[in-house]
Design a protein around this motif. Sequence first.
Motif, PDB file in Angstrom:
ATOM      1  N   PRO A 116      94.622  78.724  11.283  1.00  0.00           N
ATOM      2  CA  PRO A 116      93.483  79.073  12.144  1.00  0.00           C
ATOM      3  C   PRO A 116      92.161  78.798  11.431  1.00  0.00           C
ATOM      4  O   PRO A 116      92.094  78.765  10.205  1.00  0.00           O
ATOM      5  N   THR A 131      97.975  77.196  23.327  1.00  0.00           N
ATOM      6  CA  THR A 131      96.885  77.549  22.412  1.00  0.00           C
ATOM      7  C   THR A 131      97.267  78.752  21.565  1.00  0.00           C
ATOM      8  O   THR A 131      97.095  78.758  20.339  1.00  0.00           O
ATOM      9  N   ASP A 179      98.181  77.788  17.577  1.00  0.00           N
ATOM     10  CA  ASP A 179      97.106  78.114  16.646  1.00  0.00           C
ATOM     11  C   ASP A 179      97.583  78.938  15.458  1.00  0.00           C
ATOM     12  O   ASP A 179      97.068  78.800  14.347  1.00  0.00           O
ATOM     13  N   THR A 216      95.304  72.843  20.461  1.00  0.00           N
ATOM     14  CA  THR A 216      94.878  73.862  19.502  1.00  0.00           C
ATOM     15  C   THR A 216      93.371  74.024  19.610  1.00  0.00           C
ATOM     16  O   THR A 216      92.669  73.172  20.157  1.00  0.00           O
ATOM     17  N   THR A 217      92.878  75.118  19.051  1.00  0.00           N
ATOM     18  CA  THR A 217      91.432  75.321  19.030  1.00  0.00           C
ATOM     19  C   THR A 217      90.749  74.290  18.140  1.00  0.00           C
ATOM     20  O   THR A 217      89.647  73.822  18.445  1.00  0.00           O
ATOM     21  N   PRO A 234     102.644  76.200  13.651  1.00  0.00           N
ATOM     22  CA  PRO A 234     101.299  75.604  13.664  1.00  0.00           C
ATOM     23  C   PRO A 234     101.166  74.478  12.647  1.00  0.00           C
ATOM     24  O   PRO A 234     101.637  74.588  11.504  1.00  0.00           O
TER      25      PRO A 234
END
Length: 500
Positions: free
Chosen positions: A417, A368, A372, A183-184, A413
């Motif tokens: 985010p 990703t 996310d 993930t970011t 997720p």
Amino acid sequence: MRITRRGAALAATTTVLLGLTAPLAAGASAPDRPAWGACAGGAPDGRQQCAELTVPIDYAQPAGPTLRLAVSRIPAARPDQRRGALVLIPGGPGGSGLNGPSSAAKRLPQSVLDRYDLIGFDPRGVGRSSPVSCGLDHADLAPGKLLPWPAPDGQGGDANLATGQRVADRCAANGGPVLRSITTRNEARDLDRIRQALGERRISAWATSYGTYAGAAYATMFPDRTDRILLDSNDNPDPVLAERSWLAAFATGAEDRFPDFAAWASSPEAGELRIADTPEQVRTAYLTAARQLDAAPLPWPGNNPSVLDGNGLRGTMLNGLYADARFPAVAALIQAAQGRRPLPDPGPAPDAAALAQLQSSTAVSAATLCNDVAWPRDLGSYATAVAADRVAHPLTAGMPVNATACAFWHWQPAEPPVRVTSDGPSNVLLVQNLRDPATPYAGALKLRAAFGDRARMVAVDSGGHGAYLANGNACGDALVTEFLTTGHRPARDAFCPKAG
């Protein structure tokens, strides 16, 4: 965002206090210091050194399973002028950054090279950082499968949906815990582990494309650990849609940028690749060629896939808008569709190492995007969106709003985010082309707004993906270099006119 292709085919004056680190989270182990040595397989620049760090797969379980993160550096050329570490955050998602220092050292001015250690890394799952693979079939690695191009009739297409389902299933079966962790937010945490391992209290960064979102996430999650943050070719940080907005942005990005290609392809500069007499005629020729290829694809032995269809041309067009140097490839395919020239030689098939890299970059890209943010599961909503988008943005034929593997992803997720805010030091500089096909100016303005007074933006009257040291704009390059070397930014957002 990066398109992977083959054949026809991404406080400003704060002093760095060396040797100090921020406190570790409870339960976290101190990071190992890099044991710098030769890079496996060599490096483009002989000064580049490599090392590996150990980081948790799951930061919520710091004492649990770990992965190895590959990092690299080229030390500052003038130790007496050294400011700190400039971390090069690659694009993608799924892009390798291990040789980033070698690449950056060729382009950066000496004043920057004197002051910073250039730090590169492969994000988790990529290249030499515990690479992941979904074990996709060769056909599903074709350029036409990497973006969700609709069927020629404009529908989402059973074939596209089948591909999305197949990719999601393969990733669930073969990706393992590392893929689930991609993930970011975790990339930002990995960046902070790199900072700690380097012994830096604060780090600077030059992030490009998807890397701008990772860099913005880092600056949001760890604001007091940032020195000078340069974000180049910026993603929309929408805190609800996130990557869903990035895919949709290809539609407006292509419309922003295509006039540059059309002007070239209707000018004497194009030579024998000239498509038509006017830009309007070039647009018509492209759209006509794509429709013709939808109806009657051309055999293309040795390419993956082995035909050129309308979506193959559309994908080449989108990839070709990233840089003026790619315009001839787009023009050549249009002329091939018109029967004016043969299809180009697709070149040699990728070797095993290249295929392995493509497997990992594709898996990390999918992970990703899908890890996310939650994507709609109602397949009918995609068909409705595609029909409307094909009319509004015919260049991309509905692809930017079509269903991807994320519509079938096996996990939801684990975290929301990142919401970028104005909280933190005013030490961020955005640089952005006005006509970027992948990260459009409209999205960059949203990142600028989210940062508020933390940021300034340098807008460059240029086309293509990549702004700093990429388009020969002396005005924009000078403002960015001044920021990196002195910390000084324009008092307000700046505009740099077209070079020449």
